[in-house]
Design a protein around this motif. Structure first.
Motif, short mmCIF file in Angstrom:
data_model
loop_
_atom_site.label_atom_id
_atom_site.label_comp_id
_atom_site.label_asym_id
_atom_site.label_seq_id
_atom_site.Cartn_x
_atom_site.Cartn_y
_atom_site.Cartn_z
N CYS A 133 77.09 51.74 16.42
CA CYS A 133 77.66 50.59 15.73
C CYS A 133 78.34 51.05 14.45
CB CYS A 133 76.53 49.58 15.43
SG CYS A 133 77.00 48.25 14.33
N HIS A 134 79.48 50.46 14.13
CA HIS A 134 80.16 50.67 12.85
C HIS A 134 79.93 49.44 11.98
CE1 HIS A 134 83.22 53.86 14.43
NE2 HIS A 134 81.99 54.31 14.37
N ILE A 135 79.30 49.61 10.84
CA ILE A 135 79.00 48.51 9.92
C ILE A 135 79.97 48.59 8.76
CG2 ILE A 135 77.21 47.44 8.50
CD1 ILE A 135 75.17 49.06 10.24
N ASP A 137 82.06 47.16 5.18
CA ASP A 137 81.82 46.44 3.93
C ASP A 137 82.61 45.14 3.94
OD1 ASP A 137 84.39 47.38 3.69
OD2 ASP A 137 84.18 47.99 1.60
N ARG A 138 82.51 44.36 2.84
CA ARG A 138 83.16 43.05 2.80
C ARG A 138 84.67 43.14 2.87
NH1 ARG A 138 81.74 38.43 4.16
NH2 ARG A 138 82.89 37.41 2.51
N LEU A 139 85.25 44.21 2.34
CA LEU A 139 86.71 44.35 2.34
C LEU A 139 87.23 44.99 3.62
CD1 LEU A 139 87.25 45.53 -1.36
CD2 LEU A 139 87.47 43.21 -0.42
N GLY A 140 86.32 45.54 4.42
CA GLY A 140 86.75 46.20 5.64
C GLY A 140 87.37 47.56 5.43
N LEU A 141 87.15 48.14 4.23
CA LEU A 141 87.74 49.44 3.92
C LEU A 141 86.86 50.59 4.40
CD1 LEU A 141 88.99 48.75 0.28
CD2 LEU A 141 90.33 48.73 2.40
N PHE A 142 85.55 50.43 4.26
CA PHE A 142 84.62 51.50 4.59
C PHE A 142 83.63 51.02 5.66
CE2 PHE A 142 85.55 51.86 -0.02
CZ PHE A 142 86.34 53.01 0.04
N TYR A 143 83.13 51.98 6.41
CA TYR A 143 82.08 51.66 7.37
C TYR A 143 81.12 52.84 7.47
CZ TYR A 143 84.36 54.70 10.83
OH TYR A 143 84.90 55.77 11.48
N ILE A 144 79.93 52.53 7.97
CA ILE A 144 78.93 53.55 8.21
C ILE A 144 78.39 53.36 9.62
CG2 ILE A 144 76.93 52.25 7.36
CD1 ILE A 144 76.07 54.91 5.96
N SER A 145 78.03 54.42 10.30
CA SER A 145 77.62 54.35 11.71
C SER A 145 76.10 54.32 11.84
CB SER A 145 78.17 55.55 12.48
OG SER A 145 79.58 55.55 12.47
N LYS A 146 75.67 53.69 12.91
CA LYS A 146 74.26 53.67 13.26
C LYS A 146 74.15 53.70 14.78
CE LYS A 146 69.88 51.23 12.59
NZ LYS A 146 69.17 50.09 11.92
N ARG A 147 73.21 54.49 15.28
CA ARG A 147 73.02 54.62 16.72
C ARG A 147 71.86 53.76 17.19
NH1 ARG A 147 75.87 58.65 19.18
NH2 ARG A 147 76.95 60.10 17.79
N PHE A 148 72.00 53.25 18.44
CA PHE A 148 70.94 52.46 19.06
C PHE A 148 70.62 53.06 20.42
CE2 PHE A 148 73.41 49.55 16.37
CZ PHE A 148 72.40 49.06 15.56
N SER A 149 69.52 52.62 21.00
CA SER A 149 69.12 53.12 22.33
C SER A 149 68.69 51.98 23.25
CB SER A 149 67.96 54.12 22.19
OG SER A 149 66.84 53.50 21.56
#
Length: 353
Positions: A133-135, A137-149
């Protein structure tokens, strides 16, 4: 994460320019940019920790060419302002492993449910997995990834085709050990009573039930039952995506052939075992097939949990696991060809000796 790296590079270039030109304005801009970057990173890390995702299917067995809605549940445990996320769904369509990105907007704190319509055309087992998943920020400029299973499986059973069988005497009169007994024919297993009837000429005296005979006032004979053993073994071993030599057309044809033969044997009243090498248990699994319920149980279990194994290895493992068991015929796949007792099986009439 790439946007963070680009922003860091831009701020570093601005800092370098501020040193060259001794510009206090550029210095202030660099400091503001760095502070903004830190705040955005902390914000995204908190959101990353607070978001969980899972996927499931309302049913597992579906019809071909019909739409079904998968459910994706995203739980937001943070009361911070939430917005856009992007999910990557991985799945195989019997031809190759595919990836699809889906944009979602979290509207509230707690559970957010989304539906994803899918249509499956070919027979087989499909596994849909929420990979990462890419999460944003409010402005849509930055994101951080998280993995799921989290994953959900869907299955499309092949449509059995008409097969004509001729069952030989060895199949029809097969005698072996079984916990299931024939409801129509008597047999020689004294462990189960088939029927109690009046004495006839030629009956053995040892079969007379003296207690019941005394109560009824006539000689009554006990008939033993006939165990319904399985004279046919159907080995299920099909190459899947990722296996050496996998072909999508061979996969579909193999499923159709195994399904058709098993259904035809069941329809003819010939009980048989479907055997496969289990991925989850790492051992051979066999299911007795003698009605529609057991047929669906065997096919769904084999399609979802089997791994490919060469016929010779599977046969050896079967004999080691079920030592001393006897049967008449075995059906299996070899080099993507359907075989029975060492001979190729072609369309049309199949004759069991």
């Amino acid at each position: 994460m790439i946007s963070f790296i680009i922003t860091i590079i831009v701020i570093a270039c601005m800092a370098y320019m501020s040193l060259i030109y001794e510009s206090t304005s550029l210095v202030r801009l660099c400091v503001a940019g760095a502070m903004f970057l830190v705040v955005a990173f902390v914000y995204l890390m908190i959101r990353r920790k607070m978001i969980k995702c899972r996927i499931n299917a309302p049913i597992t067995l579906v019809d071909a060419n019909k739409t079904i809605n998968l459910r994706v549940m995203v739980r937001n445990n943070s009361r911070m302002i939430t917005d856009k996320i992007k999910l990557q769904i991985r799945y195989s369509d019997t031809r190759k492993i595919r990836k699809k990105w889906i944009s979602l907007f979290l509207a509230k704190y707690g559970e957010n449910e989304f539906t994803i319509p899918v249509m499956l055309t070919d027979a087989g087992y499909y596994e849909f997995e929420v990979h990462k998943c890419h999460i944003y920020d409010r402005l849509g400029l930055f994101y951080i990834s998280k993995r799921f299973s989290s994953s959900a499986g869907l299955m499309v059973l092949p449509e059995p085709k008409d097969i004509t069988f001729r069952l030989g005497e060895r199949i029809r009169n097969f005698y072996g050990d079984s916990d299931i007994y024939d409801d129509v024919r008597p047999g020689k297993d004294s462990g189960q009573i088939f029927d109690i009837r009046e004495f006839r000429d030629g009956d053995k005296v040892q079969r007379i039930n003296w207690k019941l005979s005394a109560k009824k006032g006539c000689l009554l004979v006990r008939e033993d039952s006939q165990p319904k053993a399985c004279p046919v073994i159907l080995f299920f071993s099909v190459r899947r995506i990722g296996d050496k030599g996998y072909r999508a057309d061979a996969y579909s044809k193999a499923l159709e052939s195994i399904s058709s033969i098993s259904f035809a044997l069941m329809d003819k009243g010939c009980p048989h075992f479907m055997v496969w090498n289990s991925k989850s248990r790492n051992t051979l699994i066999r299911v007795r097939v003698d009605d529609e319920e057991s047929f669906f149980l065997a096919m769904t279990g084999a399609m979802a949990d089997s791994v490919f194994q060469e016929y010779e290895d599977m046969k050896q493992a079967y004999r080691e696991k079920y030592r001393g068991e006897i049967y008449v015929s075995e059906i299996y796949l070899k080099n993507d060809k359907l075989m029975m007792d060492g001979e190729s099986v072609t369309d049309g009439e199949i004759v069991f000796k």
